[in-house]
Design a protein around this motif. Sequence first.
Motif, mmCIF file in Angstrom:
data_model
loop_
_atom_site.group_PDB
_atom_site.id
_atom_site.type_symbol
_atom_site.label_atom_id
_atom_site.label_comp_id
_atom_site.label_asym_id
_atom_site.label_seq_id
_atom_site.Cartn_x
_atom_site.Cartn_y
_atom_site.Cartn_z
ATOM 1 N N LEU A 2 0.834 -1.198 0.000
ATOM 2 C CA LEU A 2 0.000 0.000 0.000
ATOM 3 C C LEU A 2 0.868 1.247 0.000
ATOM 4 O O LEU A 2 0.471 2.297 -0.518
ATOM 5 C CB LEU A 2 -0.923 0.008 1.212
ATOM 6 C CG LEU A 2 -1.824 -1.215 1.393
ATOM 7 C CD1 LEU A 2 -2.810 -0.976 2.529
ATOM 8 C CD2 LEU A 2 -2.545 -1.546 0.115
ATOM 9 N N GLY A 3 2.041 1.150 0.589
ATOM 10 C CA GLY A 3 2.985 2.252 0.614
ATOM 11 C C GLY A 3 4.298 1.760 1.165
ATOM 12 O O GLY A 3 4.327 0.843 1.992
ATOM 13 N N ASP A 31 5.065 8.267 -3.027
ATOM 14 C CA ASP A 31 4.735 7.035 -2.318
ATOM 15 C C ASP A 31 4.121 7.376 -0.965
ATOM 16 O O ASP A 31 4.503 8.359 -0.318
ATOM 17 C CB ASP A 31 5.990 6.188 -2.110
ATOM 18 C CG ASP A 31 5.675 4.722 -1.852
ATOM 19 O OD1 ASP A 31 4.493 4.340 -1.908
ATOM 20 O OD2 ASP A 31 6.621 3.944 -1.599
ATOM 21 N N GLY A 32 3.161 6.550 -0.549
ATOM 22 C CA GLY A 32 2.515 6.728 0.742
ATOM 23 C C GLY A 32 3.294 6.049 1.847
ATOM 24 O O GLY A 32 4.274 5.330 1.618
ATOM 25 N N ASP A 53 -2.107 7.573 5.300
ATOM 26 C CA ASP A 53 -2.499 7.632 3.893
ATOM 27 C C ASP A 53 -3.491 6.537 3.512
ATOM 28 O O ASP A 53 -3.785 6.350 2.323
ATOM 29 C CB ASP A 53 -1.256 7.495 2.997
ATOM 30 C CG ASP A 53 -0.229 8.576 3.251
ATOM 31 O OD1 ASP A 53 -0.633 9.744 3.369
ATOM 32 O OD2 ASP A 53 0.967 8.261 3.320
ATOM 33 N N LEU A 54 -4.033 5.830 4.490
ATOM 34 C CA LEU A 54 -4.767 4.597 4.193
ATOM 35 C C LEU A 54 -5.979 4.811 3.289
ATOM 36 O O LEU A 54 -6.239 3.994 2.403
ATOM 37 C CB LEU A 54 -5.184 3.914 5.500
ATOM 38 C CG LEU A 54 -5.855 2.552 5.338
ATOM 39 C CD1 LEU A 54 -4.971 1.583 4.563
ATOM 40 C CD2 LEU A 54 -6.206 1.973 6.702
ATOM 41 N N GLN A 56 -6.537 6.882 0.835
ATOM 42 C CA GLN A 56 -6.123 6.963 -0.561
ATOM 43 C C GLN A 56 -5.490 5.665 -1.033
ATOM 44 O O GLN A 56 -5.690 5.247 -2.178
ATOM 45 C CB GLN A 56 -5.139 8.121 -0.765
ATOM 46 C CG GLN A 56 -4.814 8.402 -2.228
ATOM 47 C CD GLN A 56 -6.048 8.749 -3.032
ATOM 48 O OE1 GLN A 56 -6.843 9.598 -2.605
ATOM 49 N NE2 GLN A 56 -6.245 8.099 -4.172
ATOM 50 N N GLN A 57 -4.754 5.016 -0.154
ATOM 51 C CA GLN A 57 -4.137 3.740 -0.526
ATOM 52 C C GLN A 57 -5.196 2.704 -0.881
ATOM 53 O O GLN A 57 -5.051 1.955 -1.865
ATOM 54 C CB GLN A 57 -3.248 3.251 0.621
ATOM 55 C CG GLN A 57 -1.994 4.101 0.805
ATOM 56 C CD GLN A 57 -1.217 3.757 2.070
ATOM 57 O OE1 GLN A 57 -1.776 3.208 3.029
ATOM 58 N NE2 GLN A 57 0.060 4.092 2.101
ATOM 59 N N ASP A 60 -6.609 3.375 -4.247
ATOM 60 C CA ASP A 60 -5.663 3.109 -5.330
ATOM 61 C C ASP A 60 -5.451 1.623 -5.600
ATOM 62 O O ASP A 60 -4.832 1.265 -6.603
ATOM 63 C CB ASP A 60 -4.299 3.752 -5.010
ATOM 64 C CG ASP A 60 -4.325 5.269 -5.110
ATOM 65 O OD1 ASP A 60 -5.246 5.809 -5.744
ATOM 66 O OD2 ASP A 60 -3.418 5.909 -4.547
ATOM 67 N N GLN A 296 4.369 1.612 -3.564
ATOM 68 C CA GLN A 296 2.927 1.427 -3.618
ATOM 69 C C GLN A 296 2.512 0.702 -4.886
ATOM 70 O O GLN A 296 2.963 1.004 -5.984
ATOM 71 C CB GLN A 296 2.232 2.785 -3.561
ATOM 72 C CG GLN A 296 0.733 2.717 -3.661
ATOM 73 C CD GLN A 296 0.091 4.085 -3.568
ATOM 74 O OE1 GLN A 296 0.597 4.965 -2.874
ATOM 75 N NE2 GLN A 296 -1.012 4.293 -4.275
#
Length: 302
Positions: A2-3, A31-32, A53-54, A56-57, A60, A296
Motif C-alpha cells: 500500500l505504501g 509514495d505513501g 495515507d490509508l 487513498q491507498q 488506489d 505502492q
Amino acid sequence: MLGGAAGGGVPQWNCNCASCQAARHDSSLADGQASLAFSADGENWFLVNASPDLRQQINDIPELHPRNGKLRDSPIAGVLLANGEVDALVGLLSLREGSHFGIWAHDRVLSVLEQNSIFNVLDRETVPRRAIKIGTPFELVLQDGTPTGMTVEAFEVPGKSAWYLEKTSHGHQRDVPGDTLGLEITGPDRRKVFVITACAGLDQSLADRLRGAEVVFFDDTLWRDDELLVTGLGQKTGQRMGHMSMSGPDGVVEAFRDLGVKRRFFIHVNNSNPANLPDSPERSSVEEAGWIVARQGQKVTL
C-alpha cells in the motif's frame, strides 16, 4: 504494497529534499507511508499497519475496493499493528464507517488506543481488539470466526518507544516489550513472509529467524546513520530513532549478505534517503545486492 515510505511519505508536505522535489514533478515517484495488505484467497485481506495515507491507498488498490453487488462493503478483514508509531495507527480513523474487521496488536499498543478516546469511533462490537502475545502463533479469522488458514507469530526486534511515548517516561526507552514487533505470517501452504517495519539492529536471534526465508520486508529508513544531521533535515541519528541504515558495515545490506534470504524488500524508506530515486547510485547499489525498494502497488506472490 500500500505504501513503502517512512513517516511523512514522499513528497512530505513540508519537505523540499531531492526525493520530494522529484515526486512533485513526477507523480510516479510519489509514495505513501508504509503499509501492506496480504491474503490467502484474494478475497479477504489483512493489513499490516494503518498509515495516515490509508484512505487513498485503499482507493488506489482495486483488490481493497467494495465488492460488486454490495452497497456498503470492504474486503479488509483485519489490521495488525506492529508498533505504536503515529504512521502505523492513524489510518484506523479512516476505517470508522461501520465495516466489520478485527484489530490485532500487543497490549502495549492496545493501551495507546485505549488511552486516546478518539479511537472509540471504532465500535468495539464491530471492530474487536485482540491482544497479540509475543512468541505465541495465532490464527487469523474473519469476523464470523471463519478460519483463513493463515497464522501469525509476533516476535520482538531491537527498537524503541514511539517518540510521543518517550515524553511520558523517564529518559529514552529502548526495547520496551511490545513497542517494536516483527511478524512471521504463514499461509495455508506453510510458506512464510516476514514483515519488519521498524528495527534498530540485526541481533543473532533475528538473523537466525530470517536465515533462508522466502520473502522479507525489512525496515530501512535511512541510507546512513547521520543522514538527517548531514542534510540538515533533523537532529536525530537513525539509531536514535530506532532504525538501522541501508549502507555501511553495520547496515542492513551487509547484515543480510550471508543469510540466504531469497526475496528482500526495503520498506519504511525515508524521503531523505537517496535510494528513493531510481537513477541514484544508492539505488543501483542496493539493487546490485539483491534488494528491491518497495513501492505502492507492488505485488508479491508466493
